[in-house]
Design a protein around this motif. Structure first.
Motif: not given
Ligand SMILES: [Zn+2]
Length: 296
Positions: A288, A42, A245, A247, A256, A285, A258
């Motif tokens: 992203h 992130s 997150c 992603y 990810c 996040c 985050s």
């Molecule tokens: Zn992310």
């Protein structure tokens, strides 16, 4: 004893500086291409720590240099020649990033800290910016043995007064409440308020507590605003994604990590008829979410 060993070391130090310059240049390219985001990180700092294996302080100095190089590309040459080093650059950047410092002033300050030690740099920066001390360092979390951790933070006096007021207000619960107890108490309170997976169902949400219900089903009112996401759907998404997150880098499969500034993202955008359903929503996040918007 001849000085061959010294000459060899000097050569290596020059090579080390040249390589550091190349690393900064590559980090800048990675940031411009959003490669760190594509790979599931992130921020560039997180990428430098987790993907490149730098310590947090090393990553901080390098990402500070990348930020500065965007405004002052000539610093790469100065790093290479040894006129500036990553430590005094990151100290200067901590001032530059605080407000709008004119580029001419930034250049003037950098010239003054060339070839300076850490303490000399600190004295010059404090004098140039008319402050009593350097800006607070990054907050530090140290894991200790067992379940505990040490948290070093710098607070404003006003914040400390607020904490003391809260301790007094909560004295009926614990008359010997420590700051650690208070922080834990505040976390419990705030998480109940803010974490969708912990929020109790009440008010308008109680019209339908069946978490499998779809928007438009009996008891769930449809909003005329197509961007509106019913709280019940938000809770479902939050629980499904575990407040993280979602992603995933398609190449490595890395997700990810985050949990910062999470936002609900419509997989099929609202402008293309995407609805606020569990299937069409996910958590991303902030970094992203922006990355996704730039690549639609
Ligand atoms: Zn992310």
């Amino acid at each position: 004893m001849d000085y061959t060993l010294h000459d060899e070391t000097l050569k290596l130090v020059k090579e080390e500086r040249r390589l550091t310059g190349l690393v900064i240049e590559n980090l800048q390219k990675i940031q411009e291409a959003n490669l760190h985001l594509k790979m599931g990180y992130s921020s560039l700092f997180e990428y430098a720590v987790k993907a490149l294996g730098y310590s947090e302080s090393c990553a901080y100095r390098r990402t500070s240099a990348v930020k500065m190089a965007r405004v002052l590309p000539e610093i790469k040459e100065k790093l290479n020649s040894g006129e500036l080093n990553l430590t005094n650059l990151s100290m200067a950047q901590s001032f530059f990033s605080r407000g709008k410092i004119e580029v001419a002033k930034q250049k003037e300050v950098l010239e003054k800290i060339e070839h300076c030690s850490k303490s000399e740099t600190e004295k010059i920066l404090v004098r140039e910016f008319g402050v009593k001390a350097l800006p607070p360092k990054r907050e530090l979390v140290q894991s200790t043995t067992g379940d505990e951790a040490l948290l070093h933070v710098r607070l404003q006096q006003e914040t400390l007064k607020k904490l003391d007021r809260l301790k007094n207000l909560r004295a009926h619960k614990n008359s010997k409440m420590s700051y650690a107890d208070l922080i834990d108490d505040m976390c419990e309170y705030m998480l109940k308020k803010l974490d969708p997976s912990e929020r109790t169902v009440h008010g308008q949400h109680t019209r339908n507590t069946d978490l499998s219900a779809k928007p438009g089903a009996v008891g769930v009112a449809r909003s005329p605003n197509p961007r509106y996401i019913p709280p019940m759907i938000k809770r479902q998404i939050w629980r499904r994604e575990l407040g993280q997150c979602s992603y995933i880098d398609v190449k490595s499969g890395k997700r990810c990590e985050s949990r910062h500034l999470l936002q609900y993202d419509h997989i099929q955008p609202v402008c293309c008829g995407g609805e606020a359903t569990e299937q069409n929503l996910r958590l991303l996040c902030h970094a992203h979410h922006r990355f996704r918007d730039a690549n639609v």
